[in-house]
Design a protein around this motif. Structure first.
Motif, PDB file in Angstrom:
ATOM      1  N   ALA B  42       0.825  -1.198   0.000  1.00  0.00           N
ATOM      2  CA  ALA B  42       0.000   0.000   0.000  1.00  0.00           C
ATOM      3  C   ALA B  42       0.867   1.259   0.000  1.00  0.00           C
ATOM      4  O   ALA B  42       0.599   2.201  -0.749  1.00  0.00           O
ATOM      5  CB  ALA B  42      -0.930   0.002   1.201  1.00  0.00           C
ATOM      6  N   PRO B  61      -3.992   9.254  -6.568  1.00  0.00           N
ATOM      7  CA  PRO B  61      -5.061   8.461  -7.172  1.00  0.00           C
ATOM      8  C   PRO B  61      -5.663   7.476  -6.173  1.00  0.00           C
ATOM      9  O   PRO B  61      -5.068   7.205  -5.128  1.00  0.00           O
ATOM     10  CB  PRO B  61      -4.350   7.724  -8.318  1.00  0.00           C
ATOM     11  CG  PRO B  61      -2.904   7.789  -8.007  1.00  0.00           C
ATOM     12  CD  PRO B  61      -2.683   9.007  -7.185  1.00  0.00           C
ATOM     13  N   GLY B  63      -6.507   4.350  -4.209  1.00  0.00           N
ATOM     14  CA  GLY B  63      -5.705   3.164  -3.906  1.00  0.00           C
ATOM     15  C   GLY B  63      -4.235   3.461  -3.678  1.00  0.00           C
ATOM     16  O   GLY B  63      -3.430   2.552  -3.530  1.00  0.00           O
ATOM     17  N   GLY B  65      -3.018   4.713  -1.089  1.00  0.00           N
ATOM     18  CA  GLY B  65      -2.681   4.508   0.321  1.00  0.00           C
ATOM     19  C   GLY B  65      -2.884   5.734   1.194  1.00  0.00           C
ATOM     20  O   GLY B  65      -2.334   5.822   2.290  1.00  0.00           O
ATOM     21  N   LYS B  66      -3.705   6.666   0.763  1.00  0.00           N
ATOM     22  CA  LYS B  66      -3.903   7.894   1.530  1.00  0.00           C
ATOM     23  C   LYS B  66      -4.606   7.614   2.860  1.00  0.00           C
ATOM     24  O   LYS B  66      -4.170   8.065   3.926  1.00  0.00           O
ATOM     25  CB  LYS B  66      -4.743   8.903   0.711  1.00  0.00           C
ATOM     26  CG  LYS B  66      -4.116   9.230  -0.642  1.00  0.00           C
ATOM     27  CD  LYS B  66      -4.903  10.259  -1.413  1.00  0.00           C
ATOM     28  CE  LYS B  66      -6.300   9.807  -1.796  1.00  0.00           C
ATOM     29  NZ  LYS B  66      -6.327   8.684  -2.742  1.00  0.00           N
ATOM     30  N   ARG B 225      -0.311   2.849  -6.561  1.00  0.00           N
ATOM     31  CA  ARG B 225       0.146   1.822  -5.648  1.00  0.00           C
ATOM     32  C   ARG B 225       1.428   1.156  -6.160  1.00  0.00           C
ATOM     33  O   ARG B 225       1.474   0.816  -7.349  1.00  0.00           O
ATOM     34  CB  ARG B 225      -0.957   0.771  -5.500  1.00  0.00           C
ATOM     35  CG  ARG B 225      -0.985   0.190  -4.115  1.00  0.00           C
ATOM     36  CD  ARG B 225      -2.161  -0.704  -3.920  1.00  0.00           C
ATOM     37  NE  ARG B 225      -1.997  -1.925  -4.674  1.00  0.00           N
ATOM     38  CZ  ARG B 225      -3.014  -2.674  -5.082  1.00  0.00           C
ATOM     39  NH1 ARG B 225      -4.245  -2.309  -4.849  1.00  0.00           N
ATOM     40  NH2 ARG B 225      -2.801  -3.775  -5.734  1.00  0.00           N
TER      41      ARG B 225
END
Ligand SMILES: Nc1ncnc2c1ncn2[C@@H]1O[C@H](COP(=O)(O)OP(=O)(O)OP(=O)(O)O)[C@@H](O)[C@H]1O
Ligand SMILES: [Mg+2]
Lengths: 268, 263
Positions: B42, B61, B63, B65-66, B225
């Motif tokens: 992630a 974007p 996915g 991992g924010k 990712r």
């Protein structure tokens, strides 16, 4: 006028709602009131002897008589006590164990065969055993009630606790809430609707439990009264006892409904 | 605490330049999720620092991992490697605002906002919550339940709840994503004003370039990712920022830079 499909412009929505609910209540009452003359009619038409089918008046007379000599209140309160104590004990154990099972998959795997098996045994079959082991006093009935209440409340507790939204756990953890705070401020209120649903089922089952126990062996309680009436061909007495049982179940049901109104007013 | 004796008058920019105290240091953070023997990387090797009272935005974007990053900082999950170090309050007080309002349906607006104070056994919870309700413009809705609120109102309750206990660090996960454009822009102004008044350290996740430029002191862009930091850009637009800041050439230049970084 009540059934007018057009919403009346004069009456507010609230007033109309009240009218609608009081109308549906009226209908319920009406169907009960209608039941009595129909019963009377059947008794007269069939000409059955009193010990097979007593008339409403016979039952009413019997009711007043047992009320006056205090026996009805005595036996009803015994049964009520058993039902209530069994319900409380069963609910207490079921919620504690249910909570632990909801929290631990391992524990659930270990205990679930026993729980399912215990559910497969009809309570009627083990009631005599419990009376043998615990005596024919109040204790054995309370235990039977507790057993019969246990399973539905347990299942509802597990379902309720497992359904607590995980983002709300994130919220509580981000605020560094401790275990007790998470239990009191998240898990209990979040699972309360499902929990009270279990209690509702448990309340009616508990009445059945007490009667099963009393029918096996007892010297007091509504089950005892029922059996006494049966032995003595006092069928009116049997009817009175049955009606008291219905009243008991309705009372408990009403209490749960009140609890729901009090604690779930945030729901529609 | 530092939040109390900080004067709300004067420019925050100036204050920061004069006195940049570190708030948080993230070092070589990596997260690998293990889902049925399927390893999901992630976040990879994330490092950044934040100063006290700084407002930073993460763009990236879907996915990238924010959310995972915010959950790490809030200590809701543990990193696979690397560390998150706080330079203040041990452990720091955190206010979190989620992508969904995430309110307790059985609590009224007032009681939802009160929750963080209840957990601290604050005896002034009630008055503070009433103040907060006024601040986010929900006066008159104290006793409403979440089901009776519009999306924008619910989100403001979430925001009030995130702020009420005077957290050292405010974490915002796309708090306005579910709102319509008009409400969203009103909320930007509200949040901007709140931040100017309370001066928290803020980390906000967003999908919107405009949002990040309107609010942040710094914008960090994450890659696809596994998420890595691709750009760390200061936003040198004057404050307070009004709606028309968007039509300045400086805004346009920064927006272009971000758009290119996002791909
Ligand atoms: N608890 C988890 N278990 C397994 N995988 C996870 C978990 N949480 C996140 N992931 C995965 O990690 C990656 C990053 O997820 P994350 O939610 O942080 O992305 P995001 O940047 O917030 O996306 P979005 O903009 O759509 O909200 C995704 O591929 C996601 O499937
Ligand atoms: Mg996210």
């Amino acid at each position: 006028m009540f059934t007018s499909p057009q919403p009346s412009p004069i009456l507010g929505e609230g007033v109309q709602k009240i009218m609608k609910t009081s109308l549906s209540r009226l209908l319920g009452l009406l169907s009960i009131l209608l039941f009595i003359p129909i019963w009377e009619l059947i008794v007269r038409a069939s000409n059955l002897p009193k010990f097979i089918l007593p008339s409403p008046i016979d039952v009413w007379t019997r009711f007043l008589k047992s009320l006056n000599d205090g026996s009805l209140l005595y036996h009803t309160s015994i049964t009520f006590f058993e039902v209530l104590l069994g319900l409380l004990a069963g609910t207490l154990f079921a919620t504690i164990i249910g909570y632990m099972l909801a929290k631990s998959k391992t524990l659930e795997k270990i205990l679930s065969p026993y729980l399912v098996a215990s559910q497969a045994i009809p309570i009627v079959a083990i009631a005599p055993l419990l009376v043998i082991w615990l005596g024919d006093g109040i204790l054995s009935k309370v235990v039977i009630c507790a057993l019969i209440v246990f399973f539905p409340v347990l299942i509802n507790t597990i379902v309720g606790v497992r359904a607590v939204s995980s983002p709300l756990y994130d919220l509580m953890n981000s605020l560094r809430a401790n275990r007790l705070q998470i239990l009191l401020k998240l898990e209990i209120p979040a699972s309360l609707p499902v929990l009270l649903g279990g209690l509702r089922i448990g309340a009616t089952l508990s009445v059945i439990g007490a009667i099963v126990g009393e029918l096996v062996s007892a010297d007091r309680g509504l089950g005892f009264l029922l059996q006494l009436g049966d032995f003595q061909y006092d069928t009116s007495m049997v009817f009175v006892a049955v009606f008291m049982l219905i009243a008991l179940a309705l009372l408990l049901y009403g209490i749960v409904t009140l609890l729901e109104r009090r604690f779930l007013k945030w729901q529609k | 605490m530092f939040l109390r004796n900080y004067s709300t008058s004067g420019s925050s920019q100036r204050h920061k330049i004069m006195n940049p105290k570190p708030a948080l240091a993230v070092k070589n953070l990596s997260v690998v999720f293990d889902e049925n023997d399927n390893k999901i990387h992630a976040l990879e090797n994330i490092s950044f620092n934040i100063h006290q009272r700084e407002f930073i935005c993460f763009l990236g974007p879907s996915g990238s991992g924010k959310t995972t990053l915010l959950r790490l900082i809030a200590n809701l999950i543990k990193p696979t490697s690397g560390e998150v170090n706080f330079m203040f309050g041990h452990p720091p007080k955190i206010g979190m605002v989620f992508q969904q309002p995430n309110l307790m349906p059985w609590r009224s607006v007032l009681d939802n906002i009160k929750l963080p104070l209840e957990l601290e056994n604050d005896i002034h919870a009630h008055e503070k919550a009433l103040d907060m309700i006024r601040l986010v413009g929900l006066t008159g809705f104290e006793d409403s339940y979440p089901r009776d609120l519009s999306g924008g109102m619910a989100q403001r309750v979430g925001l009030a709840r995130g702020l009420i206990h005077e957290p050292d660090l405010l974490l915002l996960d796309e708090p306005f994503a579910s709102l319509d454009a008009l409400t969203r822009e009103r909320m930007w102004t509200e949040l901007s004003n709140l931040w100017q008044a309370k001066q928290k350290t803020v980390i906000m996740v967003t999908h919107s370039i405009n949002e990040s430029l309107f609010l942040a002191d710094r914008v960090l862009v994450l890659t696809q990712r596994p998420g890595k930091i691709k750009l760390d850009m200061p936003v040198d637009l004057p404050r307070p920022r009004k709606d028309d800041v968007r039509y300045t050439s400086q805004f346009g230049k920064l927006a272009k830079k971000l758009r290119e970084a996002i791909e």
